[in-house]
Design a protein around this motif. Structure first.
Motif, PDB file in Angstrom:
ATOM      1  N   ARG A   1      25.359  33.120  14.851  1.00 50.91           N
ATOM      2  CA  ARG A   1      26.127  32.284  15.919  1.00 50.91           C
ATOM      3  C   ARG A   1      26.242  33.076  17.027  1.00 50.91           C
ATOM      4  NH1 ARG A   1      31.155  28.568  14.292  1.00 50.91           N
ATOM      5  NH2 ARG A   1      29.943  28.746  12.582  1.00 50.91           N
ATOM      6  N   GLU A   2      26.814  34.138  16.980  1.00 48.91           N
ATOM      7  CA  GLU A   2      27.222  34.930  18.300  1.00 48.91           C
ATOM      8  C   GLU A   2      25.740  35.203  19.114  1.00 48.91           C
ATOM      9  OE1 GLU A   2      29.202  38.262  16.638  1.00 48.91           O
ATOM     10  OE2 GLU A   2      30.996  37.057  16.305  1.00 48.91           O
ATOM     11  N   HIS A   3      24.673  35.689  18.005  1.00 49.57           N
ATOM     12  CA  HIS A   3      23.361  35.865  18.812  1.00 49.57           C
ATOM     13  C   HIS A   3      22.938  34.678  19.332  1.00 49.57           C
ATOM     14  CE1 HIS A   3      19.247  37.447  19.290  1.00 49.57           C
ATOM     15  NE2 HIS A   3      18.754  36.329  18.702  1.00 49.57           N
ATOM     16  N   ALA A   4      22.937  33.732  18.854  1.00 50.06           N
ATOM     17  CA  ALA A   4      22.451  32.266  19.530  1.00 50.06           C
ATOM     18  C   ALA A   4      23.376  32.194  21.092  1.00 50.06           C
ATOM     19  CB  ALA A   4      22.671  31.089  18.535  1.00 50.06           C
ATOM     20  N   ALA A   5      24.713  32.526  20.747  1.00 47.68           N
ATOM     21  CA  ALA A   5      25.464  32.521  21.932  1.00 47.68           C
ATOM     22  C   ALA A   5      25.116  33.202  22.943  1.00 47.68           C
ATOM     23  CB  ALA A   5      27.006  32.402  21.624  1.00 47.68           C
ATOM     24  N   ARG A   6      24.986  34.532  22.613  1.00 44.11           N
ATOM     25  CA  ARG A   6      24.586  35.237  23.600  1.00 44.11           C
ATOM     26  C   ARG A   6      23.119  35.063  24.183  1.00 44.11           C
ATOM     27  NH1 ARG A   6      26.192  38.816  19.761  1.00 44.11           N
ATOM     28  NH2 ARG A   6      23.923  39.362  19.228  1.00 44.11           N
ATOM     29  N   THR A   7      22.269  34.594  23.403  1.00 43.75           N
ATOM     30  CA  THR A   7      20.972  34.208  23.973  1.00 43.75           C
ATOM     31  C   THR A   7      21.119  32.972  24.816  1.00 43.75           C
ATOM     32  OG1 THR A   7      19.900  34.836  22.105  1.00 43.75           O
ATOM     33  CG2 THR A   7      18.649  33.342  23.377  1.00 43.75           C
ATOM     34  N   ALA A   8      21.760  32.003  24.678  1.00 45.74           N
ATOM     35  CA  ALA A   8      22.134  30.772  25.583  1.00 45.74           C
ATOM     36  C   ALA A   8      23.016  31.567  26.834  1.00 45.74           C
ATOM     37  CB  ALA A   8      23.031  29.817  24.846  1.00 45.74           C
ATOM     38  N   ALA A   9      23.753  32.159  26.761  1.00 46.69           N
ATOM     39  CA  ALA A   9      24.300  32.772  27.878  1.00 46.69           C
ATOM     40  C   ALA A   9      23.429  33.513  28.715  1.00 46.69           C
ATOM     41  CB  ALA A   9      25.567  33.654  27.608  1.00 46.69           C
TER      42      ALA A   9
ATOM     43  N   ALA B   1      18.273  25.561  45.591  1.00 44.37           N
ATOM     44  CA  ALA B   1      17.870  26.792  45.624  1.00 44.37           C
ATOM     45  C   ALA B   1      19.055  27.784  45.792  1.00 44.37           C
ATOM     46  CB  ALA B   1      16.739  27.235  46.481  1.00 44.37           C
ATOM     47  N   HIS B   2      19.881  27.420  47.031  1.00 45.79           N
ATOM     48  CA  HIS B   2      21.083  28.393  47.088  1.00 45.79           C
ATOM     49  C   HIS B   2      21.949  28.417  45.652  1.00 45.79           C
ATOM     50  CE1 HIS B   2      24.254  30.444  49.598  1.00 45.79           C
ATOM     51  NE2 HIS B   2      24.826  29.311  49.140  1.00 45.79           N
ATOM     52  N   TYR B   3      22.224  27.245  45.249  1.00 44.67           N
ATOM     53  CA  TYR B   3      23.345  27.370  44.252  1.00 44.67           C
ATOM     54  C   TYR B   3      22.745  27.362  42.869  1.00 44.67           C
ATOM     55  CZ  TYR B   3      26.610  25.765  48.090  1.00 44.67           C
ATOM     56  OH  TYR B   3      27.470  25.740  48.989  1.00 44.67           O
ATOM     57  N   TRP B   4      21.361  27.259  42.700  1.00 44.02           N
ATOM     58  CA  TRP B   4      20.876  27.330  41.203  1.00 44.02           C
ATOM     59  C   TRP B   4      21.454  28.368  40.382  1.00 44.02           C
ATOM     60  CZ3 TRP B   4      19.452  23.599  38.590  1.00 44.02           C
ATOM     61  CH2 TRP B   4      19.037  23.938  37.472  1.00 44.02           C
ATOM     62  N   PRO B   5      21.788  29.749  40.836  1.00 45.57           N
ATOM     63  CA  PRO B   5      22.097  30.666  40.081  1.00 45.57           C
ATOM     64  C   PRO B   5      23.486  30.474  39.553  1.00 45.57           C
ATOM     65  CG  PRO B   5      21.163  31.855  41.995  1.00 45.57           C
ATOM     66  CD  PRO B   5      21.283  30.016  42.352  1.00 45.57           C
ATOM     67  N   ALA B   6      24.505  30.121  40.562  1.00 49.29           N
ATOM     68  CA  ALA B   6      25.757  29.661  39.855  1.00 49.29           C
ATOM     69  C   ALA B   6      25.787  28.356  38.887  1.00 49.29           C
ATOM     70  CB  ALA B   6      26.604  29.439  40.800  1.00 49.29           C
ATOM     71  N   ILE B   7      24.929  27.359  39.338  1.00 46.61           N
ATOM     72  CA  ILE B   7      24.612  26.254  38.528  1.00 46.61           C
ATOM     73  C   ILE B   7      24.309  26.645  37.003  1.00 46.61           C
ATOM     74  CG2 ILE B   7      23.675  24.271  37.812  1.00 46.61           C
ATOM     75  CD1 ILE B   7      23.271  23.752  40.984  1.00 46.61           C
ATOM     76  N   GLU B   8      23.135  27.574  36.860  1.00 45.05           N
ATOM     77  CA  GLU B   8      22.538  27.939  35.723  1.00 45.05           C
ATOM     78  C   GLU B   8      23.689  28.853  34.930  1.00 45.05           C
ATOM     79  OE1 GLU B   8      18.617  30.381  34.103  1.00 45.05           O
ATOM     80  OE2 GLU B   8      19.170  30.542  36.014  1.00 45.05           O
ATOM     81  N   GLN B   9      24.338  29.652  35.336  1.00 45.42           N
ATOM     82  CA  GLN B   9      25.230  30.505  34.682  1.00 45.42           C
ATOM     83  C   GLN B   9      26.680  29.627  34.368  1.00 45.42           C
ATOM     84  OE1 GLN B   9      27.379  33.033  37.331  1.00 45.42           O
ATOM     85  NE2 GLN B   9      28.484  34.267  35.623  1.00 45.42           N
ATOM     86  N   HIS B  10      26.888  28.546  34.767  1.00 48.08           N
ATOM     87  CA  HIS B  10      27.973  27.593  34.508  1.00 48.08           C
ATOM     88  C   HIS B  10      27.348  26.897  33.084  1.00 48.08           C
ATOM     89  CE1 HIS B  10      31.232  24.739  34.422  1.00 48.08           C
ATOM     90  NE2 HIS B  10      30.300  23.912  34.311  1.00 48.08           N
ATOM     91  N   ILE B  11      26.217  26.498  33.292  1.00 47.87           N
ATOM     92  CA  ILE B  11      25.530  25.505  32.260  1.00 47.87           C
ATOM     93  C   ILE B  11      25.645  26.488  31.089  1.00 47.87           C
ATOM     94  CG2 ILE B  11      23.386  24.512  31.428  1.00 47.87           C
ATOM     95  CD1 ILE B  11      23.268  23.630  34.247  1.00 47.87           C
ATOM     96  N   ARG B  12      24.930  27.870  31.250  1.00 47.91           N
ATOM     97  CA  ARG B  12      24.782  28.809  30.353  1.00 47.91           C
ATOM     98  C   ARG B  12      26.058  28.997  29.372  1.00 47.91           C
ATOM     99  NH1 ARG B  12      20.196  31.655  29.043  1.00 47.91           N
ATOM    100  NH2 ARG B  12      18.546  31.141  30.707  1.00 47.91           N
TER     101      ARG B  12
ATOM    102  N   MET C   1      15.401  32.550  43.772  1.00 48.22           N
ATOM    103  CA  MET C   1      14.820  31.251  43.559  1.00 48.22           C
ATOM    104  C   MET C   1      14.662  30.567  45.174  1.00 48.22           C
ATOM    105  SD  MET C   1      15.863  27.532  41.485  1.00 48.22           S
ATOM    106  CE  MET C   1      14.795  28.417  40.293  1.00 48.22           C
ATOM    107  N   ASN C   2      13.647  30.004  45.145  1.00 40.85           N
ATOM    108  CA  ASN C   2      13.667  29.425  46.761  1.00 40.85           C
ATOM    109  C   ASN C   2      13.272  28.025  46.531  1.00 40.85           C
ATOM    110  OD1 ASN C   2      10.716  28.934  46.367  1.00 40.85           O
ATOM    111  ND2 ASN C   2      10.154  30.845  46.777  1.00 40.85           N
ATOM    112  N   ALA C   3      13.186  27.347  47.915  1.00 38.93           N
ATOM    113  CA  ALA C   3      13.083  25.930  47.756  1.00 38.93           C
ATOM    114  C   ALA C   3      11.901  25.481  47.329  1.00 38.93           C
ATOM    115  CB  ALA C   3      13.305  25.304  49.154  1.00 38.93           C
ATOM    116  N   ASP C   4      10.751  26.094  47.544  1.00 35.28           N
ATOM    117  CA  ASP C   4       9.485  25.687  46.849  1.00 35.28           C
ATOM    118  C   ASP C   4       9.467  25.716  45.327  1.00 35.28           C
ATOM    119  OD1 ASP C   4       8.596  25.355  49.394  1.00 35.28           O
ATOM    120  OD2 ASP C   4       7.739  27.412  49.580  1.00 35.28           O
TER     121      ASP C   4
END
Length: 80
Positions: free
Chosen positions: A70-78, A32-43, A1-4
């Motif tokens: 339920r497990e499939h939905a959780a894996r998909t969300a993760a 953009a720098h922190y987005w991967p960690a934010i997304e992982q946390h939300i997932r 991810m980049n700032a643009d």
């Protein structure tokens, strides 16, 4: 991810945030720098909520047909 790739309506939130004032470009770079960690946390949170939920009623029946659904939905969300 980049700032643009950060939408301007998201970076505009930096103007209302407490703390040091950032330009829209600085906010985009920071996000953009922190987005991967934010997304992982939300997932992970969404996945945990799915696994903890008892299901919900859809057309008079529980939406989760089985633990496997339920497990499939959780894996998909993760993201896995």
């Amino acid at each position: 991810m980049n700032a643009d790739s950060i939408p301007t309506d998201i970076t505009a939130l930096a103007y209302t945030a407490p703390g040091p004032k950032l330009s829209q470009n600085q906010a985009a770079e920071l996000l953009a720098h922190y987005w991967p960690a934010i997304e992982q946390h939300i997932r992970a949170q969404v996945s945990a909520e799915i696994l903890a939920s008892p299901g919900h009623v859809v057309d008079g029946d529980t939406a989760w047909d089985s633990g496997r659904d339920r497990e499939h939905a959780a894996r998909t969300a993760a993201g896995s």
